[in-house]
Design a protein around this motif. Structure first.
Motif, short mmCIF file in Angstrom:
data_model
loop_
_atom_site.label_atom_id
_atom_site.label_comp_id
_atom_site.label_asym_id
_atom_site.label_seq_id
_atom_site.Cartn_x
_atom_site.Cartn_y
_atom_site.Cartn_z
N VAL A 20 0.90 -1.21 -0.03
CA VAL A 20 -0.14 -0.03 0.04
C VAL A 20 1.00 1.26 0.06
O VAL A 20 1.94 1.04 0.18
N ASN A 21 0.32 2.30 0.02
CA ASN A 21 0.96 3.69 0.00
C ASN A 21 1.28 4.31 1.38
O ASN A 21 0.19 4.42 1.98
N ALA A 22 2.50 4.14 1.88
CA ALA A 22 2.57 4.64 3.27
C ALA A 22 2.21 5.73 3.64
O ALA A 22 1.62 6.04 4.66
N GLU A 23 2.04 6.88 2.79
CA GLU A 23 1.55 8.38 3.10
C GLU A 23 -0.02 8.05 3.66
O GLU A 23 -0.41 8.77 4.62
N ASP A 24 -0.54 7.36 2.99
CA ASP A 24 -2.07 7.29 3.61
C ASP A 24 -2.22 6.61 4.81
O ASP A 24 -3.18 6.63 5.41
N CYS A 25 -1.10 6.14 5.47
CA CYS A 25 -1.14 5.41 6.80
C CYS A 25 -1.15 6.48 7.86
O CYS A 25 -1.34 6.15 8.92
N ALA A 26 -0.86 7.64 7.58
CA ALA A 26 -0.58 8.54 8.62
C ALA A 26 -1.69 8.72 9.56
O ALA A 26 -1.43 8.66 10.75
N GLU A 27 -2.81 8.81 9.17
CA GLU A 27 -4.14 8.93 10.00
C GLU A 27 -4.29 7.51 10.83
O GLU A 27 -5.03 7.98 11.96
N LEU A 28 -3.71 6.75 10.55
CA LEU A 28 -3.86 5.53 11.50
C LEU A 28 -3.27 5.69 12.79
O LEU A 28 -3.32 4.90 13.87
N MET A 29 -2.38 6.94 12.85
CA MET A 29 -1.59 7.14 13.93
C MET A 29 -2.55 7.98 14.98
O MET A 29 -1.95 8.14 16.22
N GLU A 30 -3.55 8.57 14.56
CA GLU A 30 -4.46 9.25 15.49
C GLU A 30 -4.71 8.53 16.73
O GLU A 30 -4.91 7.33 16.68
N VAL A 31 -4.93 9.02 17.78
CA VAL A 31 -5.18 8.37 19.08
C VAL A 31 -6.61 7.88 19.04
O VAL A 31 -7.42 8.53 18.38
N ASN A 32 -7.05 6.63 19.38
CA ASN A 32 -8.04 5.92 19.05
C ASN A 32 -8.83 5.82 20.26
O ASN A 32 -8.62 4.84 21.09
N PHE A 33 -9.33 7.05 20.75
CA PHE A 33 -10.26 7.09 22.04
C PHE A 33 -11.34 6.04 22.15
O PHE A 33 -12.07 5.96 21.55
N HIS A 34 -11.24 5.18 23.37
CA HIS A 34 -12.73 4.35 23.38
C HIS A 34 -13.34 4.86 24.45
O HIS A 34 -14.36 5.13 24.66
N SER A 35 -12.70 5.06 25.58
CA SER A 35 -13.27 5.30 27.10
C SER A 35 -12.08 5.66 27.81
O SER A 35 -11.06 5.37 27.67
N SER A 36 -12.53 6.14 29.30
CA SER A 36 -11.42 6.39 30.16
C SER A 36 -10.74 4.97 30.60
O SER A 36 -9.38 5.34 31.08
N PHE A 37 -11.39 3.88 30.29
CA PHE A 37 -10.66 2.80 30.65
C PHE A 37 -9.47 2.27 29.41
O PHE A 37 -8.59 1.57 29.87
N ASP A 38 -9.88 2.73 28.03
CA ASP A 38 -9.08 2.43 27.21
C ASP A 38 -8.77 3.74 26.27
O ASP A 38 -9.54 4.07 25.15
N PRO A 39 -8.02 4.59 26.91
CA PRO A 39 -8.03 5.92 26.27
C PRO A 39 -7.31 6.28 24.99
O PRO A 39 -7.32 6.80 24.04
N ASP A 40 -6.44 5.11 24.55
CA ASP A 40 -6.03 4.82 23.06
C ASP A 40 -5.74 3.23 22.82
O ASP A 40 -4.77 2.72 23.09
N THR A 41 -6.63 2.70 21.93
CA THR A 41 -6.65 1.47 21.62
C THR A 41 -5.53 1.02 20.80
O THR A 41 -5.21 -0.03 20.52
N ASN A 42 -4.82 2.17 20.16
CA ASN A 42 -3.95 1.90 19.23
C ASN A 42 -2.79 1.31 20.17
O ASN A 42 -1.60 1.03 19.64
N LEU A 43 -2.45 1.77 21.60
CA LEU A 43 -1.49 1.00 22.35
C LEU A 43 -1.40 -0.43 22.01
O LEU A 43 -0.24 -0.86 22.49
N ASP A 44 -2.39 -1.13 21.70
CA ASP A 44 -2.25 -2.60 21.57
C ASP A 44 -1.31 -2.94 20.20
O ASP A 44 -1.17 -3.86 20.27
N ARG A 45 -1.08 -1.82 19.48
CA ARG A 45 -0.51 -1.95 18.25
C ARG A 45 1.11 -1.44 18.18
O ARG A 45 1.72 -1.01 17.25
#
Ligand code: DGJ
Length: 687
Positions: A20-45
């Protein structure tokens, strides 16, 4: 494939799979807030999760200093350079905010082969670090609708069995805690989307290069993030790293195929041939004494067997267990590596010269890491084995394991091997290891938990030394069958022994599992008398046995002394046949056409590197209701070329077909009855 990660607040994996084209992946870095219990689910990655009590995915690094165990690393730089073998290598440096150490993540990119390897290096700059867990890598996958995992499991005489299971939320772990790779799980995985087949589907795969305690975990979090974390097993692991010291993990190799399991295997085979198992010569047709004579080897009988072996075209004559010390069974003599005077009154030289005189090379079996209590070696050095003071060490197959992490033991073994190889014209060692490691007690002030790794390092050191000092001697990795086959040991080995199960039918399953992850060129397969002690049933047709064994590196293990003249001539003609096609089997591309578990007929096809030749092996387990076999569809041919197809053993069978016909309509197969087989030889004629 594309493998993309980004630097934000932390190092985050963004994508792995189809390019894939790497530039389009930048938005995947935005914080993925779910709740105060899981403030950034991207931490799993996270690209390499360090335990700090804030990210909760399976950790890759956990250490302690002064009683605290939090690690907060931040990105400190990167470089790209041509590393080992001139391959492009990326190095990411992370530094800890509190402690003085550097964490290096290294990525070696085998671009043409579409494989990447990852490892991590910890350089300690400050005070002592107590490392509790240090994995090679965490590999994040894209989110998948219905993820499955394929892996191989096994036991003595039943290795490389394929398992397919859904990846459920939670953590699934494969591992060894036995001091070596082990047959129970092999450090290889393939995660795929449900429905992947030999020819179709997306498969994310990887293999760990380590022959000691290892672990591969597949974690699927509640937010459907899937990661595969692999490296040295953290169970009973510990390492103190003083100032200025470094620790490096084993390498974790990985790739992606959109061509199903067949595509995955061909990528792995090609990569292994280019960078891991680099034997430059074809695998020789060998004879091995084990199944014929077991411990009862002696110069006279071996000479008789050698006569027969040479007459049928064997190239390498191997004497297995039983040639040394008082080794008349598995309960004595192991460790005493001098030829038994009753069996070889004039030493090994007499047999070796005889074998060489018959035009064959000579090889021999050794098991240097182990010792019988009833041996001169053990009586002289009872303290050389792994043991815990005050505890009776456990015996397995009547033997103990030598503590090769001790320099004195290592040097003794190297000295013994050096003189064995220097004094005799030996061109092949079958290196066996018939038990797991137990009773690992701390020794000479070294914490026992460090010894697990020290054993593997010592083993690699011995093998590396042998390779350097005796480049003409080939090495086979064997551990009671396929108990030590992985990319770590294969760096030093020329071939492997996948299983003591030599039943030609059951082997088809083992060979399917083996070749999913390992190159068939290093998969030794013997034609034997199918000894009942290996829990096999019934006799098999000689041609069937040969064709099953010809799917890898061919060996003979039968009691050839008792073959009839007719059987001997059959053996010779199959060996001749194999020699004419082995370049295709050992160096070509493998296509598993029909799997033994799916239908009564199974078949594999190999295509030569040049694309000019191909061979197909087909096996019928048992015919039912007199049903004829369906036409067999081939793969990997060029559709507009014409091919000459010959059934081995019947020249009048020659037929010419277009590639498209062979691939879409298929070849007629005339297999009948029980345990029938065919070898088809195919030659490209042009368009
Ligand atoms: C186990 C191996 O797998 C066999 O092939 C044979 O070498 C025996 N050990 C000898 O003890």
């Amino acid at each position: 494939m594309s493998y993309i990660f980004g630097v934000g607040g932390y190092l985050q994996n963004l994508y792995w799979g189809e390019p894939v084209n790497a530039e389009d992946c930048a938005e995947l870095m935005e914080v993925n807030f779910h709740s105060s219990f899981d403030p950034d689910t991207n931490l799993d990655r996270e690209e390499f999760t360090c335990w700090n009590g804030r990210s909760f995915a399976e950790p890759c690094l956990k250490l302690q200093q002064g009683g605290e165990s939090v690690v907060f690393t931040e990105f400190a730089g990167w470089e790209i350079f041509n590393g080992q073998e001139g391959v492009q290598t990326l190095r990411i440096t992370l530094e800890d905010k509190i402690r003085e150490f550097q964490l290096i993540l290294e990525y070696v990119v085998y671009e043409e082969l579409d494989i990447i390897s990852r490892k991590a290096i910890l350089n300690n700059i400050g005070g002592p670090l107590m490392i509790e867990n240090f994995q090679s890598a965490a590999l994040s996958l894209p989110q998948l609708e219905r993820p499955f995992i394929r892996y191989v499991t096994g036991k003595w005489a039943g290795e490389f069995v394929i398992n397919d299971a859904p990846v459920n939320t939670g953590v699934f772990t494969m591992q060894s805690k036995r001091g070596m790779t082990g047959p129970h799980f092999n450090p290889s995985f393939a995660v795929y989307e449900e429905g992947a087949t030999e020819q179709n589907g997306n498969v994310w795969f990887g293999q760990l290069a380590y022959s000691g305690n290892w672990k591969i975990s597949v974690e699927k979090t509640i937010f459907d993030n899937i990661r595969v974390i692999g490296g040295m097993n953290d169970s009973d692991f510990f390492k103190t790293l003083g100032q200025g010291e470094s620790l490096e993990t084993p390498e974790f190799f990985f790739g992606f195929s959109n061509g199903g399991f067949g595509g995955m295997s061909r990528k792995l085979h090609r990569f292994q041939k280019a960078h891991i198992t680099t034997a430059s010569k074809p695998r020789r047709v060998l004879y091995n004494s084990w199944e014929a004579t077991a411990f009862d080897v002696n110069v006279k009988e071996q000479m008789k067997l050698a006569d027969k072996a040479a007459s049928m075209g064997v190239e390498l004559f191997v004497v297995d267990d039983g040639w040394f010390g008082e080794r008349h069974g598995d309960n004595a003599g192991l460790g005493d590596w001098t030829p038994n005077a009753g069996k070889f009154p004039n030493g090994l030289g007499e047999l070796i010269s005889y074998v060489n005189g018959l035009g064959m090379d000579f090889g021999i079996w050794v098991e240097p890491e182990a010792v019988n209590p009833d041996s001169c070696l053990f009586r002289a050095h009872p303290d050389w084995i792994y043991h815990i003071d005050g505890v009776e060490p456990m015996q397995s197959r009547n033997q103990y394991v030598l503590n090769i992490s001790l320099k004195v033991v290592r040097e003794y073994l190297l000295g013994m091997l050096r003189s064995l190889l220097a004094q005799n014209n030996i061109s092949f060692l079958k290196w066996d290891m018939n038990r797991m490691i137990t009773d690992l007690g701390s020794c000479d002030g070294v914490d026992h938990r460090e010894l697990w790794r020290a054993h593997v390092d010592a083993l690699y050191e011995i093998w590396g030394t042998l390779r350097r000092e005796f480049p003409q001697v080939e090495l086979e990795t064997c551990a009671g069958g396929g108990g030590r086959i992985d990319l770590g040991i294969l760096r030093y080995a020329d071939q492997s022994w996948p299983s003591d199960n030599t039943d030609p039918y059951e082997r088809l399953f083992i060979q399917e599992g083996f070749t999913n992850f390992y190159n068939p060129g290093i998969m030794m397969c013997w034609v034997t008398d199918t000894h009942p002690s290996y829990r096999r049933s019934g006799r098999r047709d000689i041609s069937y046995k040969f064709r099953s064994a010809m799917c890898g590196g061919l060996g003979i293990g039968s009691n050839i002394g008792s073959l009839t003249a007719e059987e001997l001539s059959l053996y010779s003609s199959h060996i001749d046949e194999y020699k004419s096609i082995r370049h295709i089997v050992q160096n070509g591309r493998l296509y598993r056409l029909l799997l033994p578990g799916n239908s009564p007929v199974s078949a594999v096809q190999y295509i030569s590197e040049s694309d000019e030749e191909s061979v197909v092996f087909a096996f019928l387990h048992s015919q039912k209701f007199g049903d004829p076999c369906k036409r067999l569809k081939l793969q990997g041919l060029s559709k507009n070329s014409r091919y000459l197809v010959r059934t081995a053993g019947s020249e009048e069978s020659d037929r010419v077909y277009y590639g498209s016909t062979l691939m879409h309509i298929g070849l007629p197969l005339s297999l009948k009855g029980d345990f029938d087989s065919a070898l088809l030889k195919i030659k490209k004629l042009g368009e």
